[in-house]
Write a protein that holds these residues in place. Structure first.
Motif, mmCIF file in Angstrom:
data_model
loop_
_atom_site.group_PDB
_atom_site.id
_atom_site.type_symbol
_atom_site.label_atom_id
_atom_site.label_comp_id
_atom_site.label_asym_id
_atom_site.label_seq_id
_atom_site.Cartn_x
_atom_site.Cartn_y
_atom_site.Cartn_z
ATOM 1 N N SER A 18 -60.165 106.173 13.411
ATOM 2 C CA SER A 18 -60.218 104.882 14.109
ATOM 3 C C SER A 18 -59.577 104.944 15.490
ATOM 4 O O SER A 18 -59.910 104.155 16.364
ATOM 5 C CB SER A 18 -59.556 103.790 13.266
ATOM 6 O OG SER A 18 -58.174 104.034 13.124
ATOM 7 N N CYS A 19 -58.680 105.893 15.698
ATOM 8 C CA CYS A 19 -58.034 106.057 17.012
ATOM 9 C C CYS A 19 -58.775 107.035 17.911
ATOM 10 O O CYS A 19 -58.348 107.310 19.030
ATOM 11 C CB CYS A 19 -56.598 106.554 16.832
ATOM 12 S SG CYS A 19 -55.510 105.398 16.023
ATOM 13 N N GLY A 20 -59.857 107.595 17.398
ATOM 14 C CA GLY A 20 -60.637 108.533 18.194
ATOM 15 C C GLY A 20 -60.028 109.933 18.260
ATOM 16 O O GLY A 20 -60.419 110.742 19.088
ATOM 17 N N LYS A 87 -73.411 104.644 15.111
ATOM 18 C CA LYS A 87 -72.011 104.838 15.508
ATOM 19 C C LYS A 87 -71.558 106.195 15.000
ATOM 20 O O LYS A 87 -71.043 106.309 13.900
ATOM 21 C CB LYS A 87 -71.142 103.722 14.949
ATOM 22 C CG LYS A 87 -71.453 102.388 15.565
ATOM 23 C CD LYS A 87 -70.413 101.374 15.159
ATOM 24 C CE LYS A 87 -70.668 100.100 15.917
ATOM 25 N NZ LYS A 87 -69.482 99.427 16.294
ATOM 26 N N LYS A 88 -71.753 107.186 15.819
ATOM 27 C CA LYS A 88 -71.439 108.552 15.409
ATOM 28 C C LYS A 88 -69.956 108.876 15.528
ATOM 29 O O LYS A 88 -69.517 109.925 15.108
ATOM 30 C CB LYS A 88 -72.262 109.547 16.226
ATOM 31 C CG LYS A 88 -73.745 109.407 15.950
ATOM 32 C CD LYS A 88 -74.561 110.347 16.778
ATOM 33 C CE LYS A 88 -76.036 110.108 16.524
ATOM 34 N NZ LYS A 88 -76.887 110.954 17.309
ATOM 35 N N ASN A 89 -69.156 107.947 16.063
ATOM 36 C CA ASN A 89 -67.732 108.232 16.212
ATOM 37 C C ASN A 89 -67.020 108.283 14.863
ATOM 38 O O ASN A 89 -65.878 108.680 14.783
ATOM 39 C CB ASN A 89 -67.050 107.205 17.122
ATOM 40 C CG ASN A 89 -67.104 105.798 16.553
ATOM 41 O OD1 ASN A 89 -67.970 105.458 15.758
ATOM 42 N ND2 ASN A 89 -66.174 104.967 16.983
ATOM 43 N N THR A 90 -67.692 107.890 13.775
ATOM 44 C CA THR A 90 -67.083 107.971 12.453
ATOM 45 C C THR A 90 -67.200 109.379 11.885
ATOM 46 O O THR A 90 -66.580 109.684 10.882
ATOM 47 C CB THR A 90 -67.759 106.992 11.472
ATOM 48 O OG1 THR A 90 -69.141 107.305 11.409
ATOM 49 C CG2 THR A 90 -67.581 105.559 11.907
ATOM 50 N N LEU A 91 -67.995 110.226 12.523
ATOM 51 C CA LEU A 91 -68.180 111.586 12.037
ATOM 52 C C LEU A 91 -67.142 112.516 12.643
ATOM 53 O O LEU A 91 -66.722 112.343 13.776
ATOM 54 C CB LEU A 91 -69.581 112.092 12.398
ATOM 55 C CG LEU A 91 -70.742 111.305 11.799
ATOM 56 C CD1 LEU A 91 -72.053 111.787 12.388
ATOM 57 C CD2 LEU A 91 -70.753 111.414 10.298
ATOM 58 N N LEU A 92 -66.745 113.504 11.870
ATOM 59 C CA LEU A 92 -65.786 114.484 12.361
ATOM 60 C C LEU A 92 -66.469 115.436 13.341
ATOM 61 O O LEU A 92 -67.680 115.621 13.285
ATOM 62 C CB LEU A 92 -65.198 115.264 11.185
ATOM 63 C CG LEU A 92 -64.424 114.402 10.184
ATOM 64 C CD1 LEU A 92 -63.982 115.246 9.009
ATOM 65 C CD2 LEU A 92 -63.239 113.726 10.837
ATOM 66 N N PRO A 93 -65.679 116.069 14.249
ATOM 67 C CA PRO A 93 -66.291 116.892 15.289
ATOM 68 C C PRO A 93 -67.001 118.137 14.771
ATOM 69 O O PRO A 93 -67.831 118.683 15.454
ATOM 70 C CB PRO A 93 -65.106 117.277 16.186
ATOM 71 C CG PRO A 93 -63.910 117.103 15.350
ATOM 72 C CD PRO A 93 -64.223 116.015 14.362
ATOM 73 N N ASP A 94 -66.686 118.572 13.552
ATOM 74 C CA ASP A 94 -67.287 119.810 13.069
ATOM 75 C C ASP A 94 -68.448 119.579 12.106
ATOM 76 O O ASP A 94 -68.865 120.492 11.417
ATOM 77 C CB ASP A 94 -66.224 120.677 12.387
ATOM 78 C CG ASP A 94 -65.601 120.001 11.181
ATOM 79 O OD1 ASP A 94 -65.746 118.763 11.044
ATOM 80 O OD2 ASP A 94 -64.980 120.701 10.371
ATOM 81 N N VAL A 95 -69.002 118.361 12.066
ATOM 82 C CA VAL A 95 -70.124 118.123 11.166
ATOM 83 C C VAL A 95 -71.375 118.786 11.722
ATOM 84 O O VAL A 95 -71.549 118.883 12.926
ATOM 85 C CB VAL A 95 -70.408 116.616 10.928
ATOM 86 C CG1 VAL A 95 -69.252 115.943 10.267
ATOM 87 C CG2 VAL A 95 -70.803 115.912 12.186
ATOM 88 N N ASP A 96 -72.184 119.268 10.802
ATOM 89 C CA ASP A 96 -73.433 119.888 11.245
ATOM 90 C C ASP A 96 -74.524 118.835 11.367
ATOM 91 O O ASP A 96 -74.325 117.668 11.056
ATOM 92 C CB ASP A 96 -73.836 121.038 10.316
ATOM 93 C CG ASP A 96 -74.088 120.593 8.882
ATOM 94 O OD1 ASP A 96 -74.271 119.380 8.644
ATOM 95 O OD2 ASP A 96 -74.107 121.469 8.006
#
Length: 174
Positions: A18-20, A87-96
């Protein structure tokens, strides 16, 4: 504090997301994997014609899966015309890419699609969700209610959400 308790990691993961702070969220996720802790899959239930139907995110086991997905894709195109952007900001940076595609097939969206296909236009949909609804699904269901003119009620792990005419009873505070 309580390093083997899954719920503590989930809270921390949600705070970081939630904090980015995606890097920190990914680190928590990797720690969960290392410790052998796993989060339960998100499930959504809907009663249609006095029969309960359960959906799991990305589930392909339903007899009418092809029709549900076809209807869901049509709904997603419709809500895009009402301003929906995933809203893709809920996904972690390493998701494929596969996991990113899963955003469209969250259990709530599948259940709503199924409910809309199998009930009359005047029937409100009532869903029960095992976890807290994500912000992407909250927006999508809100716009689906507007697009279809239906009332959609979702009981998640935190509260009831009553979607009608593109608005939610929580006032977008969930």
């Amino acid at each position: 504090m309580e390093p083997e308790k899954l719920s503590n990691y989930v809270v921390l993961l949600n705070i970081y997301n939630s904090c980015g702070k995606q890097k920190e969220a990914a680190s928590v996720f990797h720690t969960l994997k290392k410790k052998g802790l796993r989060m339960l899959p998100v499930c959504t239930w809907i009663d249609v014609k006095k029969q309960q139907h359960m959906f799991v995110s990305g589930d392909k086991k339903s007899k009418s899966h092809v029709e549900i997905v076809k209807n869901l894709k049509k709904l997603m195109l419709g809500i895009e015309k009402h301003g929906y952007v995933p809203k893709k900001n809920t996904l972690l940076p390493d998701v494929d890419e596969r996991e990113e595609q899963m955003l469209m097939f969250h259990s709530e969206k599948l259940a709503v699609s199924f409910g809309l296909m199998n009930t009359s236009d005047s029937t409100p949909l009532h869903l029960v969700q095992s976890h807290r609804i994500c912000d992407d699904c909250h927006l999508a269901v809100k716009l689906m209610a507007k697009l279809t003119g239906r009332v959609i009620v979702v009981r998640d792990a935190s509260r009831f959400h009553r979607f009608e005419n593109g608005k939610c009873s929580c006032g977008d505070y969930w």
